[in-house]
Design a protein around this motif. Structure first.
Motif, PDB file in Angstrom:
ATOM      1  N   GLN A  23     -69.253   8.479 -11.002  1.00  0.00           N
ATOM      2  CA  GLN A  23     -68.871   7.862 -12.272  1.00  0.00           C
ATOM      3  C   GLN A  23     -70.102   7.697 -13.150  1.00  0.00           C
ATOM      4  OE1 GLN A  23     -66.536   4.305 -11.895  1.00  0.00           O
ATOM      5  NE2 GLN A  23     -66.643   3.819 -14.073  1.00  0.00           N
ATOM      6  N   GLU A  24     -70.140   8.419 -14.244  1.00  0.00           N
ATOM      7  CA  GLU A  24     -71.275   8.381 -15.151  1.00  0.00           C
ATOM      8  C   GLU A  24     -71.495   6.956 -15.664  1.00  0.00           C
ATOM      9  OE1 GLU A  24     -72.757  10.826 -19.134  1.00  0.00           O
ATOM     10  OE2 GLU A  24     -71.010  11.507 -17.985  1.00  0.00           O
ATOM     11  N   GLY A  25     -72.761   6.585 -15.771  1.00  0.00           N
ATOM     12  CA  GLY A  25     -73.093   5.259 -16.269  1.00  0.00           C
ATOM     13  C   GLY A  25     -73.189   4.197 -15.194  1.00  0.00           C
ATOM     14  N   THR A  26     -72.971   4.582 -13.935  1.00  0.00           N
ATOM     15  CA  THR A  26     -73.108   3.656 -12.813  1.00  0.00           C
ATOM     16  C   THR A  26     -74.204   4.155 -11.873  1.00  0.00           C
ATOM     17  OG1 THR A  26     -71.578   4.760 -11.280  1.00  0.00           O
ATOM     18  CG2 THR A  26     -70.618   3.286 -12.945  1.00  0.00           C
ATOM     19  N   LYS A  27     -74.562   3.341 -10.884  1.00  0.00           N
ATOM     20  CA  LYS A  27     -75.532   3.746  -9.866  1.00  0.00           C
ATOM     21  C   LYS A  27     -74.856   4.453  -8.699  1.00  0.00           C
ATOM     22  CE  LYS A  27     -78.985   0.192 -10.828  1.00  0.00           C
ATOM     23  NZ  LYS A  27     -79.776  -0.942 -10.263  1.00  0.00           N
ATOM     24  N   GLY A  28     -73.513   4.411  -8.663  1.00  0.00           N
ATOM     25  CA  GLY A  28     -72.804   5.001  -7.545  1.00  0.00           C
ATOM     26  C   GLY A  28     -72.919   4.139  -6.304  1.00  0.00           C
ATOM     27  N   ASP A  29     -72.385   4.632  -5.202  1.00  0.00           N
ATOM     28  CA  ASP A  29     -72.337   3.870  -3.955  1.00  0.00           C
ATOM     29  C   ASP A  29     -73.370   4.333  -2.934  1.00  0.00           C
ATOM     30  OD1 ASP A  29     -70.164   2.598  -5.105  1.00  0.00           O
ATOM     31  OD2 ASP A  29     -68.709   3.963  -4.168  1.00  0.00           O
ATOM     32  N   ASP A  30     -74.152   5.374  -3.257  1.00  0.00           N
ATOM     33  CA  ASP A  30     -75.156   5.905  -2.333  1.00  0.00           C
ATOM     34  C   ASP A  30     -76.497   5.209  -2.541  1.00  0.00           C
ATOM     35  OD1 ASP A  30     -73.155   7.659  -1.655  1.00  0.00           O
ATOM     36  OD2 ASP A  30     -74.131   9.436  -2.478  1.00  0.00           O
ATOM     37  N   VAL A  31     -77.235   5.024  -1.441  1.00  0.00           N
ATOM     38  CA  VAL A  31     -78.577   4.433  -1.492  1.00  0.00           C
ATOM     39  C   VAL A  31     -79.525   5.358  -0.751  1.00  0.00           C
ATOM     40  CG1 VAL A  31     -80.006   2.451  -0.882  1.00  0.00           C
ATOM     41  CG2 VAL A  31     -77.628   2.098  -1.595  1.00  0.00           C
ATOM     42  N   LEU A  32     -80.629   5.738  -1.400  1.00  0.00           N
ATOM     43  CA  LEU A  32     -81.608   6.647  -0.825  1.00  0.00           C
ATOM     44  C   LEU A  32     -82.952   5.945  -0.726  1.00  0.00           C
ATOM     45  CD1 LEU A  32     -79.726   8.246  -3.088  1.00  0.00           C
ATOM     46  CD2 LEU A  32     -81.072  10.213  -2.341  1.00  0.00           C
ATOM     47  N   SER A  33     -83.696   6.225   0.342  1.00  0.00           N
ATOM     48  CA  SER A  33     -85.025   5.658   0.487  1.00  0.00           C
ATOM     49  C   SER A  33     -85.881   6.574   1.340  1.00  0.00           C
ATOM     50  CB  SER A  33     -84.962   4.267   1.127  1.00  0.00           C
ATOM     51  OG  SER A  33     -86.233   3.662   1.151  1.00  0.00           O
ATOM     52  N   GLY A  34     -87.189   6.569   1.085  1.00  0.00           N
ATOM     53  CA  GLY A  34     -88.062   7.420   1.872  1.00  0.00           C
ATOM     54  C   GLY A  34     -89.497   6.943   1.871  1.00  0.00           C
ATOM     55  N   SER A  35     -90.231   7.366   2.900  1.00  0.00           N
ATOM     56  CA  SER A  35     -91.665   7.112   3.013  1.00  0.00           C
ATOM     57  C   SER A  35     -92.268   8.308   3.744  1.00  0.00           C
ATOM     58  CB  SER A  35     -91.939   5.816   3.773  1.00  0.00           C
ATOM     59  OG  SER A  35     -91.599   5.960   5.142  1.00  0.00           O
ATOM     60  N   GLU A  36     -93.533   8.205   4.107  1.00  0.00           N
ATOM     61  CA  GLU A  36     -94.205   9.312   4.780  1.00  0.00           C
ATOM     62  C   GLU A  36     -93.603   9.629   6.149  1.00  0.00           C
ATOM     63  OE1 GLU A  36     -98.391   8.885   5.065  1.00  0.00           O
ATOM     64  OE2 GLU A  36     -98.660   8.427   2.935  1.00  0.00           O
ATOM     65  N   SER A  37     -92.919   8.665   6.758  1.00  0.00           N
ATOM     66  CA  SER A  37     -92.397   8.908   8.110  1.00  0.00           C
ATOM     67  C   SER A  37     -90.981   8.402   8.328  1.00  0.00           C
ATOM     68  CB  SER A  37     -93.327   8.279   9.159  1.00  0.00           C
ATOM     69  OG  SER A  37     -93.575   6.917   8.859  1.00  0.00           O
ATOM     70  N   PHE A  38     -90.294   8.008   7.239  1.00  0.00           N
ATOM     71  CA  PHE A  38     -88.939   7.478   7.370  1.00  0.00           C
ATOM     72  C   PHE A  38     -88.126   7.844   6.138  1.00  0.00           C
ATOM     73  CE2 PHE A  38     -86.294   3.701   6.094  1.00  0.00           C
ATOM     74  CZ  PHE A  38     -85.257   3.919   6.989  1.00  0.00           C
ATOM     75  N   LEU A  39     -86.959   8.470   6.370  1.00  0.00           N
ATOM     76  CA  LEU A  39     -86.060   8.859   5.288  1.00  0.00           C
ATOM     77  C   LEU A  39     -84.646   8.402   5.636  1.00  0.00           C
ATOM     78  CD1 LEU A  39     -87.130  12.635   5.059  1.00  0.00           C
ATOM     79  CD2 LEU A  39     -88.011  10.781   3.614  1.00  0.00           C
ATOM     80  N   THR A  40     -83.882   8.009   4.623  1.00  0.00           N
ATOM     81  CA  THR A  40     -82.495   7.655   4.887  1.00  0.00           C
ATOM     82  C   THR A  40     -81.624   7.823   3.649  1.00  0.00           C
ATOM     83  OG1 THR A  40     -81.023   5.972   5.845  1.00  0.00           O
ATOM     84  CG2 THR A  40     -82.743   5.190   4.358  1.00  0.00           C
ATOM     85  N   VAL A  41     -80.363   8.184   3.893  1.00  0.00           N
ATOM     86  CA  VAL A  41     -79.322   8.185   2.870  1.00  0.00           C
ATOM     87  C   VAL A  41     -78.143   7.416   3.454  1.00  0.00           C
ATOM     88  CG1 VAL A  41     -77.705   9.563   1.515  1.00  0.00           C
ATOM     89  CG2 VAL A  41     -80.037  10.406   1.885  1.00  0.00           C
ATOM     90  N   ALA A  42     -77.707   6.392   2.723  1.00  0.00           N
ATOM     91  CA  ALA A  42     -76.548   5.585   3.130  1.00  0.00           C
ATOM     92  C   ALA A  42     -75.483   5.710   2.051  1.00  0.00           C
ATOM     93  CB  ALA A  42     -76.959   4.128   3.319  1.00  0.00           C
ATOM     94  N   ASP A  43     -74.268   6.047   2.455  1.00  0.00           N
ATOM     95  CA  ASP A  43     -73.170   6.313   1.518  1.00  0.00           C
ATOM     96  C   ASP A  43     -72.111   5.223   1.669  1.00  0.00           C
ATOM     97  OD1 ASP A  43     -71.028   7.262   0.087  1.00  0.00           O
ATOM     98  OD2 ASP A  43     -70.923   9.215   1.064  1.00  0.00           O
ATOM     99  N   GLY A  44     -72.139   4.259   0.758  1.00  0.00           N
ATOM    100  CA  GLY A  44     -71.177   3.161   0.802  1.00  0.00           C
ATOM    101  C   GLY A  44     -69.749   3.661   0.683  1.00  0.00           C
ATOM    102  N   VAL A  45     -68.856   3.094   1.464  1.00  0.00           N
ATOM    103  CA  VAL A  45     -67.463   3.539   1.508  1.00  0.00           C
ATOM    104  C   VAL A  45     -66.697   2.951   0.321  1.00  0.00           C
ATOM    105  CG1 VAL A  45     -65.333   3.506   2.855  1.00  0.00           C
ATOM    106  CG2 VAL A  45     -67.550   3.809   4.005  1.00  0.00           C
ATOM    107  N   GLY A  46     -66.236   3.841  -0.564  1.00  0.00           N
ATOM    108  CA  GLY A  46     -65.659   3.423  -1.823  1.00  0.00           C
ATOM    109  C   GLY A  46     -64.382   2.620  -1.714  1.00  0.00           C
TER     110      GLY A  46
END
Length: 263
Positions: A23-46
């Motif tokens: 949905q344009e204009g929102t942040k959506g339900d996904d959260v992404l984060s990363g560092s030199e040794s840790f990466l993650t994607v979390a997809d919130g259930v709509g």
């Protein structure tokens, strides 16, 4: 003179990310984060929105807790991203749930450690003798039934349902972590094609993967991976699958081998 053999120089992620909310204009339900040794994607259930719950709240809190735990004990959690989830899970009290994918680098064993739950997933690519990326490893979805993924959260599945595996890490490996918005709309061959075309520029690669998935998600005549899977399960669902689309692309680098960290 540095006499440390290249083999023993620490590995790290150089990464980029792209997120296109449904949905344009929102942040959506996904959260992404990363560092030199840790990466993650979390997809919130709509589906939680129907109960008056912001689907983004649960993955946002979970990722925050995981980042804090990992920062305090990187050596411990680099060996098992599933253990990181197990320790973070009890600290998240929000209503909601999320699918999840994580990757860490275990330098003691020179291993990628990868874990996922539900239909968020990963792909590891490596260049062949001709310099072309090929898929070496791909996650497996964990589903209760068609379009009903396992999910971490309130009155849902627990962290013991995480699927984890290790993979020998090599400098130059490409690791993609993504929500199902990528995998429901891009076939493996398309991921490989785009990676070979844009793999030298991680930010461009992330944006092209997400943009291509977005375009195909809106194509009602496209026989998408989601449509193919639907038909295998007895449903007719031609077309792409509109969704939040999120991807992290990371290159495995080795400290001191001529590479510079760019985030």
């Amino acid at each position: 003179m540095n006499l440390t053999p290249t083999l023993f120089l620490p590995l790290f992620f150089k990464f980029a990310k792209s997120n296109i909310p449904k949905q344009e204009g929102t942040k959506g339900d996904d959260v992404l984060s990363g560092s030199e040794s840790f990466l993650t994607v979390a997809d919130g259930v709509g589906g939680w929105a129907k109960q008056g719950v912001n689907p983004r709240n649960y993955p946002l809190k979970l990722v925050k807790v995981m980042k804090e735990l990992f920062a305090d004990s990187p050596a411990k959690y680099s060996k098992s991203p599933s253990e990181l989830v197990r320790d973070a899970y009890p600290q998240v009290k929000h209503n909601g749930s999320t699918t999840l994918v994580l990757a860490t680098i275990d330098n003691e064993e020179s291993q990628l450690r990868l874990a996922n739950l539900g239909d968020a997933g990963y792909v590891v690519l490596r260049r062949n003798s001709e310099g072309q990326f090929e898929i070496q490893l791909k996650s497996r979805e964990k589903m209760h039934s068609f379009n009903f993924p396992f999910q971490l959260g309130v009155n849902q599945d627990g962290p013991d349902e995480m699927v984890e595996e290790g993979f020998e890490a090599k400098e130059g490996d490409l690791v993609l972590l993504a929500s199902d918005g990528i995998f429901d709309n891009l076939f493996d061959a398309e991921i490989v094609r785009i990676s070979n075309e844009f793999g030298e520029d991680l930010q461009k690669l992330a944006e092209v993967l997400a943009g291509r998935a977005k375009t195909l998600s809106e194509d009602k005549d496209f026989e998408s991976p989601f449509a193919v899977n639907a038909m295998k399960n007895g449903y007719y669902n031609l077309g792409g699958k509109p969704d939040d689309i999120s991807v992290i692309v990371a290159e495995v680098n080795r400290r001191g081998s001529g590479h510079r960290l760019v985030v």
